[in-house]
Design an enzyme around this catalytic site. Structure first.
Site, short mmCIF file in Angstrom:
data_model
loop_
_atom_site.label_atom_id
_atom_site.label_comp_id
_atom_site.label_asym_id
_atom_site.label_seq_id
_atom_site.Cartn_x
_atom_site.Cartn_y
_atom_site.Cartn_z
N ARG A 138 0.83 -1.24 -0.15
CA ARG A 138 0.04 0.01 -0.13
C ARG A 138 1.06 1.23 -0.11
O ARG A 138 1.71 1.52 1.12
CB ARG A 138 -1.07 0.00 1.23
CG ARG A 138 -1.62 1.31 1.50
CD ARG A 138 -2.54 1.52 2.58
NE ARG A 138 -3.91 0.81 1.99
CZ ARG A 138 -4.89 0.97 2.53
NH1 ARG A 138 -5.04 1.83 3.60
NH2 ARG A 138 -5.85 0.45 1.97
N HIS A 159 -7.36 0.96 -6.18
CA HIS A 159 -7.84 0.12 -5.00
C HIS A 159 -8.56 -1.04 -5.52
O HIS A 159 -9.78 -1.27 -5.18
CB HIS A 159 -8.47 0.98 -4.04
CG HIS A 159 -8.51 0.36 -2.71
ND1 HIS A 159 -7.72 -0.57 -2.29
CD2 HIS A 159 -9.14 0.76 -1.45
CE1 HIS A 159 -7.99 -0.85 -0.97
NE2 HIS A 159 -8.68 0.00 -0.48
N GLN A 186 -10.12 -3.44 -2.96
CA GLN A 186 -11.58 -3.17 -2.28
C GLN A 186 -12.74 -3.53 -3.18
O GLN A 186 -13.74 -3.93 -2.82
CB GLN A 186 -11.59 -1.51 -1.98
CG GLN A 186 -12.57 -0.99 -1.50
CD GLN A 186 -12.77 -1.43 0.13
OE1 GLN A 186 -12.03 -1.33 0.82
NE2 GLN A 186 -14.22 -1.83 0.09
N ASP A 209 -17.07 7.82 -1.56
CA ASP A 209 -15.82 7.57 -0.68
C ASP A 209 -15.66 8.79 -0.14
O ASP A 209 -16.06 10.02 -0.29
CB ASP A 209 -14.84 7.21 -1.66
CG ASP A 209 -13.42 6.70 -0.86
OD1 ASP A 209 -13.30 6.77 0.31
OD2 ASP A 209 -12.19 6.61 -1.77
N CYS A 227 -16.32 2.05 1.16
CA CYS A 227 -15.19 1.17 1.28
C CYS A 227 -14.50 1.39 2.92
O CYS A 227 -14.00 0.49 3.26
CB CYS A 227 -13.88 1.63 0.30
SG CYS A 227 -13.32 3.10 0.57
N ARG A 262 -13.57 -8.14 2.27
CA ARG A 262 -12.12 -7.76 2.07
C ARG A 262 -11.45 -9.12 2.44
O ARG A 262 -10.52 -9.62 1.58
CB ARG A 262 -11.63 -6.52 2.84
CG ARG A 262 -12.27 -5.37 2.83
CD ARG A 262 -11.82 -4.79 1.35
NE ARG A 262 -10.38 -4.67 0.99
CZ ARG A 262 -9.38 -3.77 1.49
NH1 ARG A 262 -10.03 -2.83 2.03
NH2 ARG A 262 -8.12 -3.90 1.00
N1 CP Z 1 -10.91 0.27 2.75
C1 CP Z 1 -9.82 0.34 3.09
O1 CP Z 1 -8.91 0.14 2.20
O2 CP Z 1 -9.54 0.71 4.41
P1 CP Z 1 -8.24 0.79 5.31
O3 CP Z 1 -7.77 1.89 4.72
O4 CP Z 1 -8.38 0.75 6.60
O5 CP Z 1 -7.30 -0.38 4.89
N1 NVA Z 2 -9.78 7.07 -1.40
C1 NVA Z 2 -9.58 6.66 -0.06
C2 NVA Z 2 -9.78 5.09 0.00
C3 NVA Z 2 -9.47 4.79 1.57
C4 NVA Z 2 -9.42 3.09 1.70
C5 NVA Z 2 -7.97 7.07 0.09
O1 NVA Z 2 -7.19 6.81 -0.82
O2 NVA Z 2 -7.66 7.62 1.28
#
Ligand code: CP
Ligand code: NVA
Length: 309
Positions: free
Chosen positions: A104, A131, A134, A226, A266, A294
């Site tokens: 990530r 993502h 997700q 989101d 998400c 997930r």
């Molecule tokens: N939805 C999601 O990816 O959550 P986190 O940022 O908690 O991993």
């Molecule tokens: N769009 C958000 C998703 C978090 C899971 C971000 O990138 O912070």
């Protein structure tokens, strides 16, 4: 089936997409029935995080354990990557120790480079661009609640961000229609929209990008939003809250979707901003099924890339 990497839903075929959804549903059922599935016994997954996470970390870590393998959490605060060691060296070194890498991070190119220079499968746990894990969980959740994916309409209202991009690719593979409504200057990336439209030719899904939230949500079976402020955009928060005001999913806007539509997000969610409490905590919200999925969707991804499932 064996996947080399899982970096973008755009990279997988329609058959591979359905295989992953089916495998996620099967692994979920087996887990609930207490049937062990140690597909990754003896394997190790390195999990690099340069951004915060609750769901991604916990679901990958738990999932790897349930598959019989070992998850190794690597925060960029602790590993040398965070002090400037190159992706090239990190990819080569980790490939000598582990059987797969989940990452990530901010720059999508870093994930592509990790896959290019390493010799083990790479899974994208979120970048500024995409993502995909997700969205596999999201579409698995939609399938469970609606009994199908093909022919449904998903409306995404809000920021044209990493979630929007992966939803565009995911809906295109699933044969779902998707309408995205964003304010001006917050549209999804034009190249990604074009790529999703190309994918949609195979499945017949219809892709619309508009500035009008009412147009996007009308007749939707699935409503999604989101956060307006993604990780890394904290300095823009005040400006974004002003710009996105008309794109909030509240009871009035939600009422313009189908009567039996479901709400997905998400998470993490910011109640009172992108969605109001009555919607996200209401009877048609399936956010916690989505969060649970997930685990199951990612077990399918890990089993496919590291276990040849
Ligand atoms: N939805 C999601 O990816 O959550 P986190 O940022 O908690 O991993
Ligand atoms: N769009 C958000 C998703 C978090 C899971 C971000 O990138 O912070």
């Amino acid at each position: 089936m064996s996947l080399e990497h899982f970096i973008s839903i755009h990279d997988i075929t329609v058959d591979e997409f359905h295989h992953l959804i089916d495998l996620g549903l099967k692994l979920k059922k087996e887990k609930k029935q207490g049937i062990p599935h140690h597909i990754l016994k003896g394997k190790t997954l390195a999990m690099i995080f340069t951004k915060s996470s609750t769901r991604t970390r916990v679901s990958f870590e738990t999932g790897m354990y349930q598959l019989g393998g070992f998850p190794m959490f690597l925060s960029s605060n602790d590993i040398q990557l965070g002090r400037g060691e190159s992706i090239y060296d990190t990819a080569n070194v980790l490939s000598r120790f582990v059987d797969g890498i989940m990452i990530r991070t901010y720059d999508h190119q870093d994930v592509l480079d990790l896959a290019k220079y390493g010799t083990v499968p790479v899974i994208n746990g979120l970048t500024d661009l995409l993502h995909p894990c997700q969205v596999m969980a999201d579409l698995m959740t939609v399938y469970e609640h609606k009994g199908k994916l093909e022919g449904l309409k998903l409306a995404y209202i809000g920021d044209g961000n990493n979630m929007t991009h992966s939803l565009l690719y995911g809906c295109a593979k699933a044969g779902m229609d998707i309408s995205v409504a964003t304010p001006k200057n917050y549209e999804p990336d034009a190249e990604i929209v074009a790529g999703a439209k190309e994918d949609a030719k195979q499945t017949g899904s219809n892709i619309v990008v508009t500035y009008d939230p009412v147009e996007a949500i009308s007749g939707a079976d699935v409503v999604c939003t989101d956060t307006w402020v993604s990780m890394g955009q904290e300095a823009e928060k005040a400006e974004r809250i002003k710009v996105f005001g008309d794109y909030q999913i509240n009871a009035d806007l939600f009422a313009k979707s189908k009567d039996d539509s479901i709400f997905i997000h998400c998470l993490p969610a910011y109640r009172g901003y992108e969605v109001t409490e009555d919607v996200i905590d209401g009877p048609r919200s399936v956010i916690f099924d989505e969060a649970e999925n997930r685990l199951h969707a990612q077990k399918a991804v890990m089993a496919a890339v590291m276990g040849g499932e």
